[in-house]
Design a protein around this motif. Structure first.
Motif, short mmCIF file in Angstrom:
data_model
loop_
_atom_site.label_atom_id
_atom_site.label_comp_id
_atom_site.label_asym_id
_atom_site.label_seq_id
_atom_site.Cartn_x
_atom_site.Cartn_y
_atom_site.Cartn_z
N UNK A 137 43.28 -25.25 -13.72
CA UNK A 137 44.75 -25.30 -13.68
C UNK A 137 45.32 -23.93 -14.05
N UNK A 138 46.06 -23.27 -13.15
CA UNK A 138 46.64 -21.95 -13.48
C UNK A 138 47.59 -22.00 -14.67
N UNK A 139 48.19 -23.16 -14.93
CA UNK A 139 49.08 -23.28 -16.09
C UNK A 139 48.31 -23.07 -17.39
N UNK A 140 46.99 -23.33 -17.37
CA UNK A 140 46.20 -23.16 -18.59
C UNK A 140 45.94 -21.70 -18.93
N UNK A 141 46.39 -20.80 -18.07
CA UNK A 141 46.27 -19.37 -18.34
C UNK A 141 47.63 -18.69 -18.45
N UNK A 142 48.69 -19.48 -18.40
CA UNK A 142 50.05 -18.92 -18.40
C UNK A 142 50.57 -18.83 -19.84
N UNK A 143 50.76 -17.60 -20.35
CA UNK A 143 51.21 -17.44 -21.74
C UNK A 143 52.63 -17.90 -21.99
N UNK A 144 53.34 -18.33 -20.94
CA UNK A 144 54.69 -18.88 -21.14
C UNK A 144 54.64 -20.21 -21.88
N UNK A 145 53.47 -20.85 -21.87
CA UNK A 145 53.32 -22.15 -22.52
C UNK A 145 52.75 -21.96 -23.93
N UNK A 146 53.40 -22.60 -24.91
CA UNK A 146 52.99 -22.43 -26.31
C UNK A 146 51.55 -22.86 -26.53
N UNK A 147 51.15 -23.95 -25.90
CA UNK A 147 49.78 -24.44 -26.11
C UNK A 147 48.75 -23.45 -25.58
N UNK A 148 49.07 -22.74 -24.50
CA UNK A 148 48.14 -21.75 -23.95
C UNK A 148 47.95 -20.60 -24.93
#
Length: 319
Positions: A186-197
């Protein structure tokens, strides 16, 4: 470590949870995103369910947040069919609402999965790992969300089952390699815009270095200890609530001598039962002030246009 240890560890965890529950309907569901955690869970569950005579249902949620989301969902569904799932459904959801994209996606996902539960007593297994639990605890600490949040996710919270909460993410990835499964990244898992990432990629590695390892496991242990304490307080709160109820109202004298932590749990149960949604710690503390800091003040407004007020030694909710 032998080559078969990752798969064996995942299977042991799933088997342990299934040994705790009784599914009279014979139906069991697994929520699968296509990532390594949920694919490893699906593979282990497929083997165990077949031996137990359970009918397996695969539930793939398509959040429709990326251009190729339908292809990703179809790929996950194909792998589930290959693992022997009797039924596979792709659930399309609309992600919108307050709290940012992560919260909105989570809310939409859980709503879709709950609606798709195949039988009243069926469980939906989720692929959350020990690393997910550690991230949840850290987020709760950083946001001051209170003990319920810091206590993390429950292993068994029907209809949800999370058998992998003691399994590291590295084990599920290794299990997929061993089984020849092809997880989606999932590309979202590498997106630093997300706090959890950022927690996953920056904060936890830093803590592991500073504290010389073992942080994720320690945070998961902390969550387990807090859940035990919270469950004990919940039992006390249920007893107090039973004594304090007077029709739809609460008798203040039955509450005033109790510790604030118990009182707020009583209030939370009572207010949720009265139809108040999205309660925050601030709401509960304001309502609790009608008991512990009573000075003849007016009522407290709550979400949904409802008001909790005190009169003649009773708390009531009106709207």
């Amino acid at each position: 470590m032998t080559d078969r240890q990752p798969v064996a560890e995942v299977r042991r965890s799933v088997r342990a949870l299934l040994d705790e529950v009784r599914v009279d309907s014979g139906h069991l569901a697994v929520a699968v995103s296509g990532g390594a955690d949920s694919l490893a869970l699906a593979a282990a569950t497929a083997q165990l369910a077949d031996r137990r005579g359970l009918t397996l249902h695969g539930l793939v949620v398509d959040h429709r947040l990326q251009a190729d989301s339908a292809d990703v969902a179809a790929r996950a569904a194909k792998q589930l069919h290959g693992l022997g799932f009797a039924e596979v459904r792709v659930l399309e959801v609309d992600v919108r609402g307050p709290g940012g994209p992560e919260a909105a996606a989570r809310k939409a996902r859980y709503a879709a999965l709950r609606a798709a539960v195949p039988a009243p007593d069926a469980l939906v297994l989720l692929g959350h790992t020990r690393d997910d639990q550690a991230e949840t605890v850290l987020l709760g600490l950083g946001r001051g969300s209170g003990p319920r949040s810091i206590a993390g996710m429950r292993r068994l919270d029907p209809p949800w089952g999370r058998p992998l909460l003691d399994v590291p993410r590295s084990v599920t990835a290794a299990a997929c390699v061993e089984l020849g499964l092809d997880p989606w990244q999932d590309p979202h898992n590498a997106d630093p815009a997300y706090a959890r990432v950022r927690l996953r990629r920056e904060v936890l590695p830093l803590l592991e270095g500073v504290l010389q390892g073992g942080v994720a496991a320690a945070l998961a242990r902390t969550a387990a200890q807090l859940r035990e304490d919270a469950e004990a307080l919940d039992v006390l709160a249920d007893r107090v609530l039973a004594r304090a109820r007077s029709g739809a109202a609460l008798e203040v004298p039955e509450l005033s001598a109790e510790p604030p932590a118990v009182r707020r749990r009583v209030l939370r149960r009572w207010l949720l039962g009265a139809g108040v949604a999205e309660l925050t710690d601030a709401h509960l503390r304001a309502a609790d002030a009608l008991i512990g800091e009573w000075r003849g003040q007016g009522g407290v407004w709550l979400p949904g246009g409802l008001e909790v007020s005190r009169a003649r030694g009773r708390l009531t909710v009106s709207g």
